[in-house]
Motif scaffolding. Structure first.
Motif, mmCIF file in Angstrom:
data_model
loop_
_atom_site.group_PDB
_atom_site.id
_atom_site.type_symbol
_atom_site.label_atom_id
_atom_site.label_comp_id
_atom_site.label_asym_id
_atom_site.label_seq_id
_atom_site.Cartn_x
_atom_site.Cartn_y
_atom_site.Cartn_z
ATOM 1 N N TYR A 87 18.328 -2.726 8.779
ATOM 2 C CA TYR A 87 19.323 -2.488 7.730
ATOM 3 C C TYR A 87 20.662 -2.237 8.418
ATOM 4 C CZ TYR A 87 15.253 -1.531 4.696
ATOM 5 O OH TYR A 87 14.074 -1.609 4.000
ATOM 6 N N PHE A 94 17.738 -1.103 -0.028
ATOM 7 C CA PHE A 94 16.601 -1.666 -0.776
ATOM 8 C C PHE A 94 16.473 -0.834 -2.042
ATOM 9 C CE2 PHE A 94 12.243 -3.776 0.405
ATOM 10 C CZ PHE A 94 12.158 -4.317 -0.869
ATOM 11 N N HIS A 97 11.788 -0.261 -6.090
ATOM 12 C CA HIS A 97 10.896 -1.400 -6.343
ATOM 13 C C HIS A 97 9.443 -0.953 -6.227
ATOM 14 C CE1 HIS A 97 11.151 -1.246 -1.972
ATOM 15 N NE2 HIS A 97 9.954 -1.823 -1.969
ATOM 16 N N ASP A 99 5.699 -2.234 -4.512
ATOM 17 C CA ASP A 99 5.097 -3.179 -3.568
ATOM 18 C C ASP A 99 3.981 -3.931 -4.312
ATOM 19 O OD1 ASP A 99 6.780 -2.264 -1.593
ATOM 20 O OD2 ASP A 99 5.307 -0.891 -0.709
ATOM 21 N N THR A 117 6.152 3.569 6.467
ATOM 22 C CA THR A 117 7.335 3.226 7.255
ATOM 23 C C THR A 117 7.246 3.967 8.577
ATOM 24 O OG1 THR A 117 8.778 2.817 5.365
ATOM 25 C CG2 THR A 117 9.861 3.421 7.413
ATOM 26 N N HIS A 158 9.735 3.134 -4.937
ATOM 27 C CA HIS A 158 10.458 3.605 -3.745
ATOM 28 C C HIS A 158 11.593 2.647 -3.397
ATOM 29 C CE1 HIS A 158 7.380 0.838 -2.332
ATOM 30 N NE2 HIS A 158 8.230 0.528 -1.368
ATOM 31 N N ARG A 168 19.527 0.815 10.841
ATOM 32 C CA ARG A 168 18.203 1.430 10.693
ATOM 33 C C ARG A 168 17.137 0.371 10.978
ATOM 34 N NH1 ARG A 168 14.309 1.506 6.543
ATOM 35 N NH2 ARG A 168 13.426 3.527 5.986
#
Ligand SMILES: O=C(O)CCC(=O)C(=O)O
Ligand SMILES: [Fe+2]
Length: 229
Positions: A87, A94, A97, A99, A117, A158, A168
């Motif tokens: 990022y 982001f 959304h 998954d 993550t 998330h 990032r």
């Protein structure tokens, strides 16, 4: 349940991953996004077919497969190879959304029970880029030291907040667990952690040994009842 697992990567492994990622061919992150998340996704990633993604993914999977806390918390049946994401400041984030429930891979399928993550950038080196997760207790904002990972139910909405300085890097992956239900998995994780603590005490108190054995038996009987290998 949201679980943070500290220091999954040794500093040397982290340095190696970052050095290799600096040479990577980064492409548009929407390449693998579903219809809904494509609109929310603004980042870069390495194509999963890229030999570098495969090599680094195997390094990470090898470490996870030997990590006691990850194994205890996730009870993994199969882990989808990590996706390496980047990022950049000023453009990338982001939005909230979900998954996809199923990921297709190697001609088979994987049910996403847990999303993870693994943070690869030092938190001081970038601003923004918090992973926000809608937990059952409300929104949680997660930004961990490089080399640490967060594990959360894939059923949670998330997203990642915009990065405003630095960049990032993260490895993102999904796990199909032997125990599909988050509540049951949580009970097993807490029981396992308590048994291990008791086992440490039992090393100096012989009278505790039969208690540890009895609780270990209960743990395995619950796994027999709830796991679907
Ligand atoms: O970069 C992250 O921490 C999360 C990425 C994500 O949610 C996804 O790739 O689906
Ligand atoms: Fe996601």
């Amino acid at each position: 349940m949201l679980i943070e697992i500290p220091a999954v990567l040794e500093p040397e492994t982290l340095r190696h991953l970052r050095a290799r990622l600096a040479e990577a061919a980064w492409g548009d992150g929407t390449a693998t996004a579903g219809h809904q998340s494509a609109k929310a996704k603004h980042n870069l990633q390495i194509d999963a077919r890229d030999p570098l993604a495969k090599e680094l993914g195997e390094t990470v999977l090898g470490i996870l497969g030997r990590h006691p806390l990850f194994l205890s918390a996730a009870l993994p049946q199969r882990v989808f190879p990590p996706l390496f994401a980047r990022y950049r400041a000023g453009t990338d984030w982001f939005g909230d959304h979900v998954d996809n429930a199923i990921r297709y891979w190697q001609g088979g399928t994987l049910r996403t029970d847990l999303s993870s993550t693994l943070f690869l950038s030092d938190p001081e080196s970038y601003d923004g880029g918090e992973l926000t997760i809608q937990d059952s207790f409300g929104p949680r904002s997660v930004k961990l030291p490089a080399g640490s990972l967060v594990l959360y139910p894939s059923s949670s909405l998330h997203g990642v907040t915009p990065v405003s300085r630095g960049e990032r890097l993260a490895a993102v992956f999904w796990t199909q667990s032997l125990v599909r239900d988050d509540g049951q998995r949580r009970i097993l994780f807490e029981l396992d952690q308590e048994i291990q603590a008791l086992q440490r005490d039992a090393a100096s108190q012989d009278a505790l040994a039969p208690r540890v054995l009895a609780l270990t038996n209960i743990y395995h009987n619950l796994v027999r009842r709830w796991a679907t290998p």
